[in-house]
Design a protein around this motif. Structure first.
Motif, PDB file in Angstrom:
ATOM      1  N   VAL A 107     -22.707 -53.903   5.599  1.00  0.00           N
ATOM      2  CA  VAL A 107     -23.559 -54.847   4.570  1.00  0.00           C
ATOM      3  C   VAL A 107     -22.303 -55.789   3.822  1.00  0.00           C
ATOM      4  O   VAL A 107     -21.223 -55.182   3.388  1.00  0.00           O
ATOM      5  N   SER A 108     -22.574 -56.918   3.555  1.00  0.00           N
ATOM      6  CA  SER A 108     -21.591 -57.743   3.457  1.00  0.00           C
ATOM      7  C   SER A 108     -22.220 -59.250   2.718  1.00  0.00           C
ATOM      8  O   SER A 108     -23.653 -59.508   3.061  1.00  0.00           O
ATOM      9  N   PRO A 109     -22.197 -59.997   1.474  1.00  0.00           N
ATOM     10  CA  PRO A 109     -22.432 -61.069   1.151  1.00  0.00           C
ATOM     11  C   PRO A 109     -21.727 -62.481   1.939  1.00  0.00           C
ATOM     12  O   PRO A 109     -22.629 -63.225   1.918  1.00  0.00           O
ATOM     13  N   ASP A 110     -21.094 -61.926   2.319  1.00  0.00           N
ATOM     14  CA  ASP A 110     -20.798 -63.152   3.618  1.00  0.00           C
ATOM     15  C   ASP A 110     -21.571 -63.639   5.057  1.00  0.00           C
ATOM     16  O   ASP A 110     -22.374 -62.125   4.934  1.00  0.00           O
ATOM     17  N   PRO A 111     -21.982 -64.393   4.928  1.00  0.00           N
ATOM     18  CA  PRO A 111     -23.001 -65.404   5.957  1.00  0.00           C
ATOM     19  C   PRO A 111     -22.804 -64.032   7.123  1.00  0.00           C
ATOM     20  O   PRO A 111     -23.138 -64.586   7.672  1.00  0.00           O
ATOM     21  N   LEU A 112     -21.329 -64.493   7.806  1.00  0.00           N
ATOM     22  CA  LEU A 112     -20.698 -64.006   8.863  1.00  0.00           C
ATOM     23  C   LEU A 112     -20.727 -62.521   8.536  1.00  0.00           C
ATOM     24  O   LEU A 112     -20.160 -61.911   7.904  1.00  0.00           O
ATOM     25  N   MET A 113     -21.603 -62.193   9.287  1.00  0.00           N
ATOM     26  CA  MET A 113     -21.771 -60.048   8.708  1.00  0.00           C
ATOM     27  C   MET A 113     -20.556 -59.284   9.260  1.00  0.00           C
ATOM     28  O   MET A 113     -20.122 -59.772  10.690  1.00  0.00           O
ATOM     29  N   PRO A 114     -19.950 -58.817   9.156  1.00  0.00           N
ATOM     30  CA  PRO A 114     -18.416 -57.941   9.804  1.00  0.00           C
ATOM     31  C   PRO A 114     -19.025 -56.948  10.627  1.00  0.00           C
ATOM     32  O   PRO A 114     -19.738 -56.581   9.976  1.00  0.00           O
ATOM     33  N   VAL A 115     -18.066 -56.797  11.842  1.00  0.00           N
ATOM     34  CA  VAL A 115     -18.114 -56.145  12.509  1.00  0.00           C
ATOM     35  C   VAL A 115     -16.972 -54.347  12.406  1.00  0.00           C
ATOM     36  O   VAL A 115     -15.815 -55.532  13.107  1.00  0.00           O
ATOM     37  N   LYS A 116     -17.244 -52.976  12.532  1.00  0.00           N
ATOM     38  CA  LYS A 116     -16.299 -52.735  11.966  1.00  0.00           C
ATOM     39  C   LYS A 116     -16.482 -51.310  12.496  1.00  0.00           C
ATOM     40  O   LYS A 116     -17.445 -51.290  12.602  1.00  0.00           O
ATOM     41  N   ALA A 117     -15.251 -50.711  13.093  1.00  0.00           N
ATOM     42  CA  ALA A 117     -15.717 -48.954  13.359  1.00  0.00           C
ATOM     43  C   ALA A 117     -15.225 -48.007  11.938  1.00  0.00           C
ATOM     44  O   ALA A 117     -14.740 -48.408  10.824  1.00  0.00           O
ATOM     45  N   ILE A 118     -16.242 -46.904  11.318  1.00  0.00           N
ATOM     46  CA  ILE A 118     -15.464 -46.047  10.131  1.00  0.00           C
ATOM     47  C   ILE A 118     -15.511 -45.211  10.939  1.00  0.00           C
ATOM     48  O   ILE A 118     -15.478 -43.988  11.204  1.00  0.00           O
ATOM     49  N   ALA A 119     -13.541 -44.682  10.456  1.00  0.00           N
ATOM     50  CA  ALA A 119     -13.673 -43.318  10.489  1.00  0.00           C
ATOM     51  C   ALA A 119     -13.734 -42.145   9.839  1.00  0.00           C
ATOM     52  O   ALA A 119     -14.765 -42.686   8.767  1.00  0.00           O
ATOM     53  N   GLU A 120     -13.886 -41.469   9.611  1.00  0.00           N
ATOM     54  CA  GLU A 120     -14.220 -39.660   9.190  1.00  0.00           C
ATOM     55  C   GLU A 120     -14.206 -39.485   8.269  1.00  0.00           C
ATOM     56  O   GLU A 120     -14.699 -38.764   6.700  1.00  0.00           O
ATOM     57  N   ASP A 121     -12.598 -40.539   7.567  1.00  0.00           N
ATOM     58  CA  ASP A 121     -12.553 -40.444   6.243  1.00  0.00           C
ATOM     59  C   ASP A 121     -12.774 -41.521   5.208  1.00  0.00           C
ATOM     60  O   ASP A 121     -12.580 -41.948   4.413  1.00  0.00           O
ATOM     61  N   GLY A 122     -13.513 -42.647   6.391  1.00  0.00           N
ATOM     62  CA  GLY A 122     -14.190 -43.573   5.088  1.00  0.00           C
ATOM     63  C   GLY A 122     -13.350 -44.769   5.653  1.00  0.00           C
ATOM     64  O   GLY A 122     -14.266 -46.120   4.896  1.00  0.00           O
ATOM     65  N   THR A 123     -12.488 -44.679   6.277  1.00  0.00           N
ATOM     66  CA  THR A 123     -11.670 -46.087   6.199  1.00  0.00           C
ATOM     67  C   THR A 123     -12.001 -46.996   6.813  1.00  0.00           C
ATOM     68  O   THR A 123     -12.744 -46.374   8.253  1.00  0.00           O
ATOM     69  N   ILE A 124     -12.158 -48.282   6.709  1.00  0.00           N
ATOM     70  CA  ILE A 124     -12.858 -49.433   7.503  1.00  0.00           C
ATOM     71  C   ILE A 124     -11.921 -49.902   8.549  1.00  0.00           C
ATOM     72  O   ILE A 124     -10.829 -50.270   8.068  1.00  0.00           O
ATOM     73  N   ILE A 125     -12.532 -49.752  10.231  1.00  0.00           N
ATOM     74  CA  ILE A 125     -11.185 -50.560  11.003  1.00  0.00           C
ATOM     75  C   ILE A 125     -11.800 -51.797  11.858  1.00  0.00           C
ATOM     76  O   ILE A 125     -12.944 -52.186  11.906  1.00  0.00           O
ATOM     77  N   ASP A 126     -10.655 -52.668  12.230  1.00  0.00           N
ATOM     78  CA  ASP A 126     -11.345 -54.189  12.722  1.00  0.00           C
ATOM     79  C   ASP A 126     -11.628 -53.991  14.096  1.00  0.00           C
ATOM     80  O   ASP A 126     -11.429 -53.249  14.715  1.00  0.00           O
ATOM     81  N   ILE A 127     -12.629 -54.349  14.265  1.00  0.00           N
ATOM     82  CA  ILE A 127     -12.941 -54.640  15.755  1.00  0.00           C
ATOM     83  C   ILE A 127     -12.531 -55.822  16.004  1.00  0.00           C
ATOM     84  O   ILE A 127     -13.639 -56.988  15.519  1.00  0.00           O
ATOM     85  N   LYS A 128     -12.011 -56.232  17.063  1.00  0.00           N
ATOM     86  CA  LYS A 128     -10.978 -57.656  17.109  1.00  0.00           C
ATOM     87  C   LYS A 128     -10.984 -58.076  19.134  1.00  0.00           C
ATOM     88  O   LYS A 128     -11.160 -56.625  19.597  1.00  0.00           O
ATOM     89  N   ALA A 129     -11.474 -59.033  18.996  1.00  0.00           N
ATOM     90  CA  ALA A 129     -11.157 -59.651  20.278  1.00  0.00           C
ATOM     91  C   ALA A 129      -9.599 -59.950  20.615  1.00  0.00           C
ATOM     92  O   ALA A 129      -9.040 -60.578  19.341  1.00  0.00           O
ATOM     93  N   LEU A 130      -9.508 -59.741  21.653  1.00  0.00           N
ATOM     94  CA  LEU A 130      -7.755 -60.309  22.203  1.00  0.00           C
ATOM     95  C   LEU A 130      -7.743 -61.233  23.125  1.00  0.00           C
ATOM     96  O   LEU A 130      -8.346 -61.107  24.170  1.00  0.00           O
ATOM     97  N   THR A 131      -6.893 -62.704  22.814  1.00  0.00           N
ATOM     98  CA  THR A 131      -7.068 -63.123  24.062  1.00  0.00           C
ATOM     99  C   THR A 131      -4.978 -63.421  25.003  1.00  0.00           C
ATOM    100  O   THR A 131      -4.353 -62.243  24.554  1.00  0.00           O
ATOM    101  N   ALA A 132      -4.990 -63.487  26.207  1.00  0.00           N
ATOM    102  CA  ALA A 132      -3.998 -63.036  26.328  1.00  0.00           C
ATOM    103  C   ALA A 132      -2.747 -63.790  25.725  1.00  0.00           C
ATOM    104  O   ALA A 132      -1.755 -63.685  26.726  1.00  0.00           O
ATOM    105  N   ASP A 133      -3.031 -65.028  25.251  1.00  0.00           N
ATOM    106  CA  ASP A 133      -1.892 -65.553  24.533  1.00  0.00           C
ATOM    107  C   ASP A 133      -1.516 -64.510  23.359  1.00  0.00           C
ATOM    108  O   ASP A 133      -0.820 -65.332  22.129  1.00  0.00           O
ATOM    109  N   GLY A 134      -2.529 -63.873  22.687  1.00  0.00           N
ATOM    110  CA  GLY A 134      -2.015 -62.987  21.446  1.00  0.00           C
ATOM    111  C   GLY A 134      -2.842 -62.975  20.565  1.00  0.00           C
ATOM    112  O   GLY A 134      -2.577 -62.590  18.714  1.00  0.00           O
TER     113      GLY A 134
END
Length: 205
Positions: A107-134
């Motif tokens: 849930v977010s007010p941002d029109p681009l909705m965040p995609v995240k993993a949720i750790a067992e302690d509630g920590t939000i973990i980023d989900i990213k795509a990685l390019t070959a050039d870093g």
């Protein structure tokens, strides 16, 4: 005419057999075979071996990018999990250390909705795509069609990459957000409000 000894034995045997069959017919009985049903069912049932699908960001030019969970400078796998014969809807999870974590649209007010993993302690973990050039690309829910949220990795030039799950045999499912409820909050996990689940589903055109 007198029967020989061997003929007499055969006749006696046939008569005995006929009498036995007559008795069975009168009783309307059928010969029975004892079958151990439990043994048969155990032989027929075998456990399904879980199949792990790779999750990638795909650009129409043919470029494939790894999709990873990122925490404290480390990257971790994001995979779709097939644990039955069906491939119509697969869970998408982050494999962080020895823990398998849910991946959700938050849930977010941002029109681009965040995609995240949720750790067992509630920590939000980023989900990213990685390019070959870093480069590290955000993955967002960019629009919603009915109960489906379309996910994209977005590069610095605004180019969009679809998110796909690819099986070891080369089957491809789209990775999308899915809402089951009409309310803004689908569920709350460890204090984190979830807008939609993320699933790998057959491609639609």
């Amino acid at each position: 005419m007198r029967l020989s000894l061997s003929e007499s034995k055969v006749t006696l045997l046939l008569a005995t057999l006929a009498f036995f069959l007559l008795l069975l017919g009168c009783k309307n009985e059928q010969p029975k075979i004892s079958i151990n049903q439990d043994v048969m069912e155990a032989a027929e049932v075998s456990e399904f071996e879980t199949i792990i699908w790779n999750v990638k960001a795909y650009h129409p030019t043919g470029t494939l990018l790894d999709v990873k969970a990122m925490k404290d400078g480390h990257t971790y796998d994001v995979k779709a999990i097939q644990d039955t014969d069906q491939i119509s809807i697969l869970d998408v999870k982050a494999f962080v250390n020895e823990t398998i974590l849910p991946v959700k649209v938050l849930v977010s007010p941002d029109p681009l909705m965040p995609v995240k993993a949720i750790a067992e302690d509630g920590t939000i973990i980023d989900i990213k795509a990685l390019t070959a050039d870093g480069q590290i690309l955000d993955i967002k829910g960019v629009r919603q069609s009915g109960n489906i949220i379309h996910l994209r990795a977005i590069d610095k030039d605004g180019e969009h990459y679809t998110i796909e799950a690819i099986s070891p045999k080369g089957w491809i499912n789209d990775v999308k957000g899915v809402k089951l409820l009409d309310t803004p909050i689908e569920q709350t996990i460890k204090g984190v409000d979830v807008y939609a689940h993320i699933k790998a589903m057959p491609q639609t055109y």
